[in-house]
Design an enzyme around this catalytic site. Structure first.
Site, PDB file in Angstrom:
ATOM      1  N   VAL A 154       0.805  -1.240  -0.089  1.00 17.88           N
ATOM      2  CA  VAL A 154       0.091  -0.078   0.087  1.00 17.88           C
ATOM      3  C   VAL A 154       0.833   1.246  -0.027  1.00 17.88           C
ATOM      4  O   VAL A 154       0.167   2.369  -0.109  1.00 17.88           O
ATOM      5  CB  VAL A 154      -0.865   0.182   1.359  1.00 17.88           C
ATOM      6  N   LYS A 165       3.895   1.731   2.070  1.00 20.36           N
ATOM      7  CA  LYS A 165       4.553   2.103   3.565  1.00 20.36           C
ATOM      8  C   LYS A 165       5.808   2.645   3.357  1.00 20.36           C
ATOM      9  O   LYS A 165       5.933   3.367   3.994  1.00 20.36           O
ATOM     10  CB  LYS A 165       4.283   0.572   4.505  1.00 20.36           C
ATOM     11  N   ASP A 168      11.383  -4.239   7.926  1.00 16.02           N
ATOM     12  CA  ASP A 168      10.614  -5.214   7.114  1.00 16.02           C
ATOM     13  C   ASP A 168      11.683  -6.262   6.570  1.00 16.02           C
ATOM     14  O   ASP A 168      12.671  -5.561   5.984  1.00 16.02           O
ATOM     15  CB  ASP A 168      10.003  -4.322   5.932  1.00 16.02           C
ATOM     16  N   GLU A 216      -9.489   0.816  -0.735  1.00 18.05           N
ATOM     17  CA  GLU A 216     -10.160  -0.501  -1.263  1.00 18.05           C
ATOM     18  C   GLU A 216     -10.528  -1.530  -0.068  1.00 18.05           C
ATOM     19  O   GLU A 216     -10.359  -1.162   1.115  1.00 18.05           O
ATOM     20  CB  GLU A 216      -9.169  -1.342  -2.098  1.00 18.05           C
TER      21      GLU A 216
END
Length: 350
Positions: free
Chosen positions: A29, A31, A57, A241
């Site tokens: 998305v 990040k 991450d 979404e």
């Protein structure tokens, strides 16, 4: 009195109190782009302060986003005097831990243990533990706090975390509580078996109870800071979404249950099709219609949040110049009419 919340992150970007800022959400998305943008805007708005952007991450993207290589040691972003980046590499960190354990075992006269660890046994063992990435990220936070307390090495005023997808991030944020309970149990055990455990560690007179107490104090400090809204906040990132909105709501509810401050949402990849007649198409209109439906829900659900609506750009948002152009809309909200040309002005990166 007007109680409307500004649709931007100006108050966070200019904040003089925040030490920890987490940026997270569903995978894919935006990040990393959002965390880089927040870090850049904070560094530009407060040139007298130092900022550190850490990727927790396992699929590191900071190097790709800025177009330069970062690793486990903090390094300044080229072109930014007060912004540094680092990517926590679990395999490298585990190797360092193993080497330290080998060295410690040798110093304490425990050659058998040193021989066992020489082949990387500790790294192999710990590398297979679920959540090891989150644990190593947490260790970096602890090291940073220790440096600040001791005035040792480079310290930073604010640390921004580019986090892993939601599940990993929630495990990371649970670590202070989990570790605190675990250390309480360990303290109980060492109280009874301390002398025996110390003798097992060799002749180095390692004070296990003392080490555990020191670790627990650090963990408690982090726990207190993570639940202090003046020091810590979480910025949610999503797209307009259903699945992304659903996961954002789940994330927010979890953060609230951890007593963590969360009052900002960045909504990425918006088309604003009705304002862009020159580049319009039926597909864009249909997509924008769907996006608007979920945007209305976001506005209704989170009326007391800073909801920042970011445009879908025509090119990749890579490199410092492109990130600066994009990140300006965190400080002053994007105007689909006045700012429309900016999203087509990104430089191409190889």
């Amino acid at each position: 009195m007007d109680l409307t919340v500004e649709p931007n992150l100006k108050s966070l970007i200019t904040s003089s109190t925040h030490k920890w800022i987490f940026v997270g959400g569903k995978g894919g998305v935006g990040k990393t782009t959002s965390s880089c943008s927040i870090a850049i805007q904070m560094a530009l708005a407060q040139p007298h302060k130092k900022f550190l952007l850490i990727s927790t991450d396992p699929a590191h993207n900071l190097s790709d986003a800025f177009g330069e290589k970062f690793d486990k040691d903090a390094r300044k972003v080229t072109g930014m005097d007060n912004l540094s980046c680092m990517e926590i590499d679990p395999s490298a960190a585990l190797k360092d831990m193993n080497d330290m354990a080998v060295s410690s075992a040798g110093e304490n006269g425990n050659d058998d243990l040193g021989g066992l660890l020489q082949g990387g046994a500790l790294a192999d063992l710990t590398g297979s533990i679920p959540g090891i990435d989150e644990a190593l990220s947490f260790m970096e936070v602890m090291k940073h706090i220790k440096k600040q307390e001791q005035g040792d090495g480079e310290s930073f005023d604010t640390v921004i975390f580019d986090t892993a997808p939601t599940g990993h991030t929630l495990r990371f944020l649970q670590l202070p509580t989990t570790l605190s309970k675990l250390l309480d149990k360990f303290s109980e055990i060492t109280g009874r078996l301390g002398p025996m455990l110390n003798s097992m560690m060799g002749s180095g007179n390692v004070d296990i109870a003392g080490k555990l107490n020191e670790l627990k104090a650090n963990v408690e400090t982090i726990k207190e800071q993570f639940t202090d809204p003046d020091l810590t906040t979480f910025v949610c990132v999503c797209i307009s979404e259903f699945l992304s909105l659903y996961e954002t709501e789940r994330l927010i509810q979890e953060l609230i249950s951890y007593d963590m401050d969360v009052n900002s949402i960045i909504v990425n990849q918006l088309l604003f099709a009705e304002f862009d007649q020159e580049h319009n198409c039926k597909r864009c209109q249909s997509r924008w219609k769907m996006q608007k439906k979920y945007l209305d829900q976001i506005d209704e659900l989170y009326e007391d949040f800073h909801v920042v609506k970011m445009p879908l750009c025509a090119g990749e948002i890579r490199g410092l110049n492109n990130l600066k152009k994009f990140s300006q809309f965190l400080f002053k909200e994007y105007d689909p009419v006045a700012d429309n040309t900016v999203i087509y002005e990104l430089e191409e990166k190889n």
